[in-house]
Scaffold this active site. Structure first.
Site, mmCIF file in Angstrom:
data_model
loop_
_atom_site.group_PDB
_atom_site.id
_atom_site.type_symbol
_atom_site.label_atom_id
_atom_site.label_comp_id
_atom_site.label_asym_id
_atom_site.label_seq_id
_atom_site.Cartn_x
_atom_site.Cartn_y
_atom_site.Cartn_z
ATOM 1 N N PRO A 22 -14.808 -6.676 -2.081
ATOM 2 C CA PRO A 22 -15.985 -6.056 -1.468
ATOM 3 C C PRO A 22 -15.848 -4.532 -1.504
ATOM 4 O O PRO A 22 -14.810 -3.987 -1.118
ATOM 5 C CB PRO A 22 -15.954 -6.573 -0.023
ATOM 6 C CG PRO A 22 -15.082 -7.785 -0.058
ATOM 7 C CD PRO A 22 -14.064 -7.523 -1.131
ATOM 8 N N GLY A 25 -15.758 -0.971 2.603
ATOM 9 C CA GLY A 25 -14.568 -1.236 3.388
ATOM 10 C C GLY A 25 -14.559 -0.480 4.703
ATOM 11 O O GLY A 25 -15.125 0.613 4.825
ATOM 12 N N GLY A 27 -12.034 1.259 7.385
ATOM 13 C CA GLY A 27 -10.688 1.771 7.579
ATOM 14 C C GLY A 27 -10.264 1.696 9.030
ATOM 15 O O GLY A 27 -11.095 1.860 9.936
ATOM 16 N N THR A 28 -8.978 1.482 9.266
ATOM 17 C CA THR A 28 -8.491 1.270 10.630
ATOM 18 C C THR A 28 -7.554 2.372 11.108
ATOM 19 O O THR A 28 -6.715 2.151 11.988
ATOM 20 C CB THR A 28 -7.798 -0.092 10.753
ATOM 21 O OG1 THR A 28 -6.660 -0.135 9.886
ATOM 22 C CG2 THR A 28 -8.755 -1.221 10.398
ATOM 23 N N ASP A 52 -9.045 -2.163 5.763
ATOM 24 C CA ASP A 52 -7.898 -1.424 5.234
ATOM 25 C C ASP A 52 -6.968 -1.052 6.385
ATOM 26 O O ASP A 52 -7.381 -0.404 7.340
ATOM 27 C CB ASP A 52 -8.373 -0.167 4.509
ATOM 28 C CG ASP A 52 -7.210 0.665 4.001
ATOM 29 O OD1 ASP A 52 -6.647 0.308 2.957
ATOM 30 O OD2 ASP A 52 -6.859 1.674 4.662
ATOM 31 N N TYR A 57 -0.166 3.331 10.370
ATOM 32 C CA TYR A 57 -1.155 3.518 11.438
ATOM 33 C C TYR A 57 -0.682 2.990 12.783
ATOM 34 O O TYR A 57 -1.276 3.302 13.816
ATOM 35 C CB TYR A 57 -2.476 2.823 11.075
ATOM 36 C CG TYR A 57 -3.128 3.291 9.807
ATOM 37 C CD1 TYR A 57 -2.763 4.487 9.178
ATOM 38 C CD2 TYR A 57 -4.126 2.528 9.203
ATOM 39 C CE1 TYR A 57 -3.355 4.901 8.003
ATOM 40 C CE2 TYR A 57 -4.740 2.946 8.029
ATOM 41 C CZ TYR A 57 -4.350 4.119 7.433
ATOM 42 O OH TYR A 57 -4.958 4.521 6.265
ATOM 43 N N LYS A 86 -0.565 -1.320 3.771
ATOM 44 C CA LYS A 86 0.167 -0.381 2.915
ATOM 45 C C LYS A 86 1.645 -0.297 3.262
ATOM 46 O O LYS A 86 2.042 -0.365 4.431
ATOM 47 C CB LYS A 86 -0.449 1.021 3.042
ATOM 48 C CG LYS A 86 -1.921 1.092 2.735
ATOM 49 C CD LYS A 86 -2.401 2.545 2.772
ATOM 50 C CE LYS A 86 -3.899 2.627 2.826
ATOM 51 N NZ LYS A 86 -4.439 2.307 4.166
ATOM 52 N N HIS A 119 1.520 3.406 -0.006
ATOM 53 C CA HIS A 119 0.722 4.371 0.760
ATOM 54 C C HIS A 119 0.679 5.743 0.088
ATOM 55 O O HIS A 119 -0.380 6.375 0.037
ATOM 56 C CB HIS A 119 1.281 4.495 2.176
ATOM 57 C CG HIS A 119 0.287 4.990 3.170
ATOM 58 N ND1 HIS A 119 0.181 4.477 4.443
ATOM 59 C CD2 HIS A 119 -0.658 5.954 3.100
ATOM 60 C CE1 HIS A 119 -0.792 5.095 5.095
ATOM 61 N NE2 HIS A 119 -1.298 5.998 4.295
ATOM 62 N N SER A 264 -15.081 4.390 12.104
ATOM 63 C CA SER A 264 -15.740 4.904 13.300
ATOM 64 C C SER A 264 -15.400 3.981 14.456
ATOM 65 O O SER A 264 -15.126 2.799 14.262
ATOM 66 C CB SER A 264 -17.261 4.971 13.109
ATOM 67 O OG SER A 264 -17.894 5.432 14.297
ATOM 68 N N ILE A 265 -15.438 4.533 15.671
ATOM 69 C CA ILE A 265 -15.319 3.692 16.860
ATOM 70 C C ILE A 265 -16.670 3.568 17.558
ATOM 71 O O ILE A 265 -16.775 2.925 18.593
ATOM 72 C CB ILE A 265 -14.259 4.240 17.842
ATOM 73 C CG1 ILE A 265 -14.630 5.663 18.311
ATOM 74 C CG2 ILE A 265 -12.878 4.213 17.207
ATOM 75 C CD1 ILE A 265 -13.718 6.182 19.413
#
Length: 313
Positions: A22, A25, A27-28, A52, A57, A86, A119, A264-265
């Site tokens: 997909p 995506g 991101g986290t 991701d 993180y 990663k 990474h 985004s949060i």
């Protein structure tokens, strides 16, 4: 690539083990664990199916909790989600790759990873300290391992079956060419900074030639100065089409053949970033040829240390 008018089913047919990826995506890279869990749940609810993650993180467990709550009868299934994570720089030595991979799987609560990514191409001194520094504050690199050594260990993960595909992040075209030249299993995906101010056409062309998906992180410029979303070309296109500049930039990313990661949060922003539709060809050409700014916001490709560098106008 298959598309529809809203892109929510847009996928990239990978030649290197990942099947359909997909292109939209989520991101986290979110510092707070509780906020991470809420954001992932919101992204799942609006329709994101590509997530991701990264050891670096320090929130894989929070992502895993959100995913496990979604993986229920009648709900989202594990096979519906394309999950990447990663390998961090301190784990580049071949004997450290499998333990790092297995630790990520445990934290995420999954039996397999769809794409496991190096990474950065820089190996740091191995150990538990993610950011090893000397007395002068300089990064301590590991001279005893090459990127090719690490890549071969990554290939072994694919051959063992728990890792569907492998990739690279924060890499230059030259370094990618070197890996493709020696790879038994080629990268399915390459994740790099890219946006209308850093279009990376030469890298994209190389990826296309070799069946590699180029995935853009910071596709909206990460709110850095100069602000991508304030660019007069994007603003004019957005006004003309009745969209937000962010939606224009993300649609451009998909239509030119890349994937993107957006983070985004804010549930409203998460939904806005998902609800994008195709641009007219004239708008695609305007973004490519009428935007003259060329700037990189993240210097990770130079040092292996992630970080957006604040700038002034």
């Amino acid at each position: 690539m298959t598309t529809n008018e809203t892109f929510f089913r847009t996928t990239f047919p990978s030649d290197h083990g990942a099947e359909q990826i997909p292109v939209m995506g989520f991101g986290t890279l979110i510092p707070d664990a509780a906020a991470t869990k809420r954001a992932v749940k919101a992204a799942l609810e609006v329709g994101f199916r590509h997530f991701d993650c990264a050891e670096r993180y320090r929130n894989e467990a929070a992502v895993g909790e959100a995913l496990q709550e979604a993986f229920r009868p009648g709900g989202v299934q594990r096979e519906d989600v394309f999950l990447t994570t990663k390998l961090w720089n301190t784990n580049h030595r071949p004997e450290r790759v499998r333990p790092a991979f297995e630790a990520s799987c445990r934290r995420l609560g999954v039996d397999y990873i769809d794409c496991y990514i190096i990474h950065t191409p820089f190996a740091f001194r191995p150990g538990e300290e993610q950011d090893p520094r000397d007395a002068q504050g300089q990064v301590i690199y590991d001279p005893d391992v090459t990127l090719a050594d690490t890549w071969r260990a990554m290939e072994s993960l694919v051959e063992e079956g728990r890792c569907r595909s492998i990739g690279l992040s924060d890499i230059t075209l030259e370094a990618l060419q070197d890996i493709v030249a020696i790879a038994r299993i080629k990268p399915a995906m390459v994740q790099v900074e890219s946006h209308p101010y850093l279009q990376e056409w030469e890298l994209l062309d190389f990826c296309r030639q070799h069946g590699i998906l180029m995935q853009a992180f910071a596709p909206l410029g990460h709110a850095m100065e100069p602000r991508v979303l304030d660019d007069k070309v994007l603003v004019a296109i957005a006004a003309r089409l009745g969209r937000m500049p962010a939606q224009v930039a993300l649609a451009w990313a998909v239509q030119r053949g890349t994937a993107f990661l957006t983070t985004s949060i804010n549930p409203d922003h998460i939904r806005e970033n998902f609800e994008i539709t195709a641009l007219p060809e004239a708008a695609m050409q305007e973004i490519r040829y009428d935007i003259g700014t060329n700037i990189r916001f993240n210097t990770v490709v130079e040092t292996g240390v992630p970080g957006f560098i604040p700038r002034t106008r």
